[in-house]
Design a protein around this motif. Structure first.
Motif, PDB file in Angstrom:
ATOM      1  N   TYR A 164       0.592  -1.071   0.051  1.00 21.54           N
ATOM      2  CA  TYR A 164       0.295   0.226   0.099  1.00 21.54           C
ATOM      3  C   TYR A 164       0.590   1.445  -0.310  1.00 21.54           C
ATOM      4  O   TYR A 164       0.426   2.645  -0.404  1.00 21.54           O
ATOM      5  CB  TYR A 164      -0.799  -0.042   1.120  1.00 21.54           C
TER       6      TYR A 164
ATOM      7  N   TYR B  58       2.044   1.918  -3.827  1.00 24.49           N
ATOM      8  CA  TYR B  58       0.228   2.431  -4.506  1.00 24.49           C
ATOM      9  C   TYR B  58       1.049   3.620  -4.478  1.00 24.49           C
ATOM     10  O   TYR B  58       0.528   4.438  -4.897  1.00 24.49           O
ATOM     11  CB  TYR B  58      -0.459   1.511  -4.257  1.00 24.49           C
ATOM     12  N   VAL B  59       0.476   4.396  -2.281  1.00 22.66           N
ATOM     13  CA  VAL B  59       0.631   5.750  -2.483  1.00 22.66           C
ATOM     14  C   VAL B  59       2.024   6.326  -3.284  1.00 22.66           C
ATOM     15  O   VAL B  59       1.785   7.515  -3.906  1.00 22.66           O
ATOM     16  CB  VAL B  59       1.067   6.209  -1.267  1.00 22.66           C
TER      17      VAL B  59
ATOM     18  N   VAL C 133       3.705   5.273  -5.584  1.00 21.09           N
ATOM     19  CA  VAL C 133       3.315   5.238  -7.246  1.00 21.09           C
ATOM     20  C   VAL C 133       2.622   6.719  -7.927  1.00 21.09           C
ATOM     21  O   VAL C 133       2.523   7.626  -8.274  1.00 21.09           O
ATOM     22  CB  VAL C 133       2.909   4.447  -7.744  1.00 21.09           C
ATOM     23  N   GLY C 134       2.000   6.497  -6.782  1.00 23.03           N
ATOM     24  CA  GLY C 134       0.414   7.837  -6.904  1.00 23.03           C
ATOM     25  C   GLY C 134       1.338   9.051  -6.855  1.00 23.03           C
ATOM     26  O   GLY C 134       0.827  10.550  -7.490  1.00 23.03           O
ATOM     27  N   LEU C 135       1.888   9.806  -5.739  1.00 23.79           N
ATOM     28  CA  LEU C 135       2.295  10.403  -5.756  1.00 23.79           C
ATOM     29  C   LEU C 135       3.478  10.959  -7.374  1.00 23.79           C
ATOM     30  O   LEU C 135       3.599  12.103  -7.463  1.00 23.79           O
ATOM     31  CB  LEU C 135       3.648  10.481  -4.652  1.00 23.79           C
TER      32      LEU C 135
ATOM     33  N   ILE D  48       3.188   9.849 -10.087  1.00 20.38           N
ATOM     34  CA  ILE D  48       1.964  10.237 -11.164  1.00 20.38           C
ATOM     35  C   ILE D  48       1.387  11.810 -11.099  1.00 20.38           C
ATOM     36  O   ILE D  48       1.660  12.070 -12.194  1.00 20.38           O
ATOM     37  CB  ILE D  48       0.740   8.784 -11.159  1.00 20.38           C
ATOM     38  N   PHE D  49       1.220  11.800 -10.007  1.00 20.92           N
ATOM     39  CA  PHE D  49       0.727  13.124  -9.455  1.00 20.92           C
ATOM     40  C   PHE D  49       1.897  14.411 -10.035  1.00 20.92           C
ATOM     41  O   PHE D  49       1.598  15.096 -11.283  1.00 20.92           O
ATOM     42  CB  PHE D  49       0.595  12.935  -7.972  1.00 20.92           C
TER      43      PHE D  49
END
Lengths: 669, 107, 162
Positions: free
Chosen positions: A641, A644-645, A647-649, A651-652
């Motif tokens: 998890y 994922y956080v 990776v999301g960061l 991408i953002f």
């Protein structure tokens, strides 16, 4: 007096509401109403309230004629903006309409309905599933009353469908019996053809009215019934005349389905699989009357073109003959009466088609009583001897005096013997068609068929009477010893006998006859009773003579327990066989259904199963597969998890600082 | 009153954040994970402090930067307390403080 | 000016090195030492940018309290802490991801106009006025978060729980 009664008009909606209430009560609590004959008395009560109110309203209409319309419930209103397909907009309403037509129908439906309910108490006593029976019967009655009081064609159609579905339930009341189940389906499917045509007709009318309709008046006043006859017809642009004719034919199709006119007549004789009381209700007051009523309503409020009229006359005239011919040979007492119904409905359609709407309704009115009488008497016989085969009966005259007299009165009335009810109305039908034929020579063949039918009618119904009631003893000695029916059954028979005698004469009462005469805004209808001229007297004489001849023939061949052996001989065997097989129409329908429809259906099922469902299931499988994979994301491991956080960061951030400045349209800069 | 370029601090903060992220992704010891989170968090707090120092109190700007930094310090301390409580509970339940083994969240 | 730059460079190198060391050394107790140094170097930055109150706060809370808490955690779980697990099975992906984020953020930071890079001091009075005045709600919220968090922490470490 008259003012008091017409004050009831706004309360007309209570008439269908009473049996509806009975339906609800029986539906909910019927199983616990053992003492009330499983809800039977509730149904009788509902029908009684409806009858009292209905007859009072009808009397009010007689005393103060006119059109009372209540369109208070507008459930869909679309305002128009002067352009587009519906420049005036439209509103769909539920409402009640009290006018001479509905007044006549109110009397017929409520009185016959009430008597049939009462008769059911005795007749159905031994059956199972009575709460269901009484609930459905109440709903059947309620739907028909709603239809009668309908203020517009859409509402008419809703109740029409309710009537259809109730008839399905009731014809299939003995659903465990395969023939009953199939008859119910047949009735439903065949009338459905008519229903679809009816609906198409409504669409066409709607289109014509809304686009060519008379402006704001039309927009505000609901779906239909805005204009009375000719004025509207005159208002239709010539370019739409064809469409208008087609709409009329659609109405004819709908009526043919419900009223069992050729070629949609196959279901009605098979509908005999239901309880006899249901047959009485279907044949006299509710179901089949709806079709004729529809034609009457359309002819009064909208109007038919000459082409429509010719086709209606042709269908009606041919059906009278066609159905009567089949009634000649059948052995089943209910089937004989069923064919006679189809034949008599033909008369009504004939009259409406010839432009004499009220004459058709007049025949509907009298026919309802004597046909209900015949059915209830036949029901009493069946109840007593537990068979429907005429050739097993005989000599019932002695043991069932009231029933035999009742049946006799009904038979005389059906045969058109004065002074019984059927004489007046049938005479009017024939006379008016004769009158119309003066200016429309194309009507002549159908008038001749109608006259021939008079003879056949008298013959077949008296054949039934002689077979069942005359002679000394039953032909089949194994029959149970017949005894007269209980009071709940004889009382309706007696009342209907009385009505079958006086219903025709009632038209001579000025107020009552006024219902059938031209009311304000109605199509000009020649006086009922007709004005008697030499010609009309000659015509009456002809029809009475034909009827008497028919009775005499029946007596000679079947009277006093005789059996007409020639009927079994080989000379007429092919014809007899043809009639018994119903001109092979049913076989043809079955063949068509099994071969053509079934093949097409199988093809469509293939398309549905493999192409349409295949696509749907393909998507389903795709998403199932995707989600099975996506599910693994939820590993439950905290580090995942966290990843994922992050990776999301990432991408953002990439989006915010690299993608957005590169594309100013995204809001960057 | 230093006049070092703001970008220098921001770059340093980015590097520290990167180190923190690297730690979060690679360390399996729960205490190290906590420390990595603290490193990343300190990088963020540094940002607030620096922004506040450069603009705080100038006309048109309030003291949001240092104020948020104070709140964040408190929050980070709380987080460490809760995180260590989890470490202790995990150690008692599983006998291990390996994060990869803490899968009780899974259905 | 030169001194400033020198101080910045020293502190920056210290911060990066101590952070990396804290995460990479094999002994967990050493880690605590490295992370304490990291916190102290950050406090140095705060003094450098004229935010002494925050520097003291950093020293007190981080270098003091948090370090002690971490040390406490290490001691309680010490039986198993010396066997360090291998890093992860993720391969170079974490490094790449971290580098990507650093590069992107650094790129963004470099776009800040240099004309605004002048440190203005603010007094502790002003900060406390802001904290308990304008941004008082934040402190309240922080309290609201801390109370259940600490209650939860106590609940978690309670003895005899099943």
């Amino acid at each position: 007096m008259s003012g008091t009664l017409s004050a009831l008009f706004p309360w007309a909606f209570l008439v269908p509401l009473a049996p509806t209430l009975a339906f609800v009560i029986i539906g909910l609590f019927g199983r616990r109403m053992q003492r009330l004959e499983w809800g039977g008395w509730v149904a009788v009560g509902g029908a009684f309230v409806a009858m009292v109110l209905g007859v009072l309203i009808a009397v009010g209409e007689m005393l103060s004629p006119g059109t009372y319309s209540d369109r208070s419930v507008a459930w869909l209103t679309l305002p128009g903006n002067g352009t587009g397909a519906f420049p005036h907009g439209f509103s769909l309403v539920m409402g009640t309409l009290v006018d001479p037509l509905s007044a006549i129908m109110l009397i017929v439906v409520t009185v016959v309905g009430f008597l049939v309910m009462l008769f059911s108490i005795g007749y159905m006593h031994r059956d199972q599933g009575l709460p269901r029976y009484y609930a459905e019967l109440s709903l059947f009655l309620a739907s028909m009353l709603g239809l009668v009081l309908a203020d517009n064609l859409l509402q008419f159609f809703l109740f029409w469908e309710l009537v259809g579905v109730c008839s399905y339930f009731l014809i299939g009341f003995y659903y465990a019996k395969p023939s009953a189940a199939s008859a119910a389906k047949e009735a439903f499917l065949v009338t459905r053809i008519g229903d679809v045509l009816f609906l198409l007709g409504i669409f066409i009318y709607f289109d014509l009215f809304a686009t060519a309709g008379p402006g704001a008046g039309w927009a505000a006043s609901g779906f239909l019934f805005v204009s009375h006859g000719a004025p509207f017809l005159a208002g239709v642009p010539v370019s739409n005349a064809t469409l208008f004719t087609v709409a009329g034919l659609m109405m004819l199709g709908g009526a043919a389905g419900k009223s069992a006119q050729f070629p949609l007549d196959v279901w009605l004789p098979d509908a005999m699989e239901g309880p006899t009381t249901v047959s009485a209700l279907i044949h006299a007051a509710t179901m089949v009357a709806a079709g004729v009523y529809l034609l009457a309503v359309v002819s009064v409020f909208i109007g038919f073109t000459a082409t429509d009229q010719l086709l209606i006359v042709a269908i009606g005239g041919f059906t009278t003959f066609w159905a009567a011919s089949m009634a000649l040979v059948h052995r089943d007492i209910k089937r004989v009466i069923a064919y006679s119904t189809v034949s008599q409905l033909g008369y009504m359609v004939l009259a409406v088609g010839a432009g004499f709407t009220m004459v058709g309704l007049y025949h509907l009115f009298t026919h309802a009583f004597f046909k209900a009488l015949l059915f209830l008497a036949a029901g009493a016989v069946i109840h007593a001897v537990e068979t429907q085969d005429l050739f097993k009966m005989g000599g019932l005259r002695k043991s069932m005096r009231i029933t035999s007299i009742g049946f006799l009165i009904g038979a005389l009335s059906l045969s058109g013997i004065p002074p019984f009810a059927g004489f007046f109305s049938k005479d009017d039908v024939l006379g008016s068609v004769y009158q119309a034929a003066q200016s429309h020579p194309a009507y002549w063949p159908f008038l001749i068929l109608a006259y021939a039918t008079v003879f056949m009618t008298a013959y077949y119904i008296f054949r039934a009477w002689f077979l069942a009631f005359s002679g000394d003893h039953p032909r089949d000695p194994t029959l149970p010893h017949a005894h007269e029916a209980p009071w709940t059954m004889t009382v309706p028979i007696v009342i209907l006998s009385g009505l079958a005698i006086v219903a025709g004469l009632l038209a001579f009462v000025p107020q009552f006859g006024g219902l059938f005469r031209a009311g304000a805004g109605f199509l000009p209808t020649p006086g009922v009773p007709p004005t008697y001229t030499t010609t009309s007297l000659l015509l009456s004489g002809l029809s009475v003579g034909l009827g008497l001849t028919g009775i005499l023939t029946a007596y000679v061949l079947w009277g006093n327990g005789r059996v007409f052996t020639l009927a079994e001989s080989s000379a007429v065997q092919p014809i007899r066989r043809l009639l018994l097989e119903r001109y092979y129409v049913k076989a043809g329908v079955d063949w068509f259904g099994l071969r053509v429809v079934y093949t097409v259906s199988r093809f469509l099922a293939f398309v549905d199963e493999y192409i349409i469902d295949g696509t749907v299931h393909g998507f389903e499988r795709m998403f199932s597969e995707l989600s099975t994979r996506a599910r693994r994301v939820q590993s439950g491991v905290v580090l995942d998890y966290a990843a994922y956080v992050v990776v999301g960061l990432a991408i953002f951030l990439v989006f915010l600082y690299l993608v957005v400045p590169a594309f100013p349209a995204l809001g960057g800069g | 009153m230093t006049d070092l370029p703001l970008a220098a601090f921001l770059g340093l903060s980015a590097v520290l954040l990167g180190i923190g992220i690297f730690g979060i992704l690679t360390r399996r010891n729960f205490i190290l994970l906590l420390i990595a989170i603290e490193v990343a968090m300190n990088a963020a707090i540094l940002n607030f402090v620096v922004f506040g120092a450069y603009w705080g109190g100038t006309p048109g700007y309030g003291l949001e930067g240092p104020s948020i930094a104070v709140v964040l310090v408190g929050l980070a301390a709380t987080e460490v307390a809760v995180g260590l409580a989890i470490v202790l509970a995990l150690n008692r339940l599983r006998g291990s403080i390996n994060v990869a083994e803490a899968t009780v969240l899974k259905l | 000016m030169i001194l400033d730059l020198l101080a910045f460079l020293v502190l920056a190198v210290t911060a990066v090195v101590t952070a990396l060391a804290a995460l990479l050394v094999r002994e967990l107790v050493h880690t605590i030492v490295w992370v304490a140094l990291f916190f102290v170097s950050l406090a140095g930055f705060y003094f450098l940018v004229s935010a002494p109150f925050l520097g003291v706060l950093q020293l007190g809370v981080y270098a003091g309290a948090v370090t002690i808490l971490l040390l406490f955690g290490v001691m309680v779980t010490r039986k198993r802490i010396f066997a360090r697990e291998a890093a992860t099975g993720l391969g170079p992906a974490p490094v790449a991801l971290a580098l990507l984020i650093v590069v992107v953020l650094a790129t963004a930071a470099s776009t800040i106009p240099s004309s605004t890079t002048q440190v203005h001091g603010y007094s502790v009075d002003a900060l406390s006025a802001a904290l308990f005045g304008t941004y008082g709600a934040w402190l309240l919220l922080l309290g609201l978060v801390m109370l259940p968090a600490l209650a939860g922490a106590i609940y978690l470490v309670r003895e005899g729980r099943e």
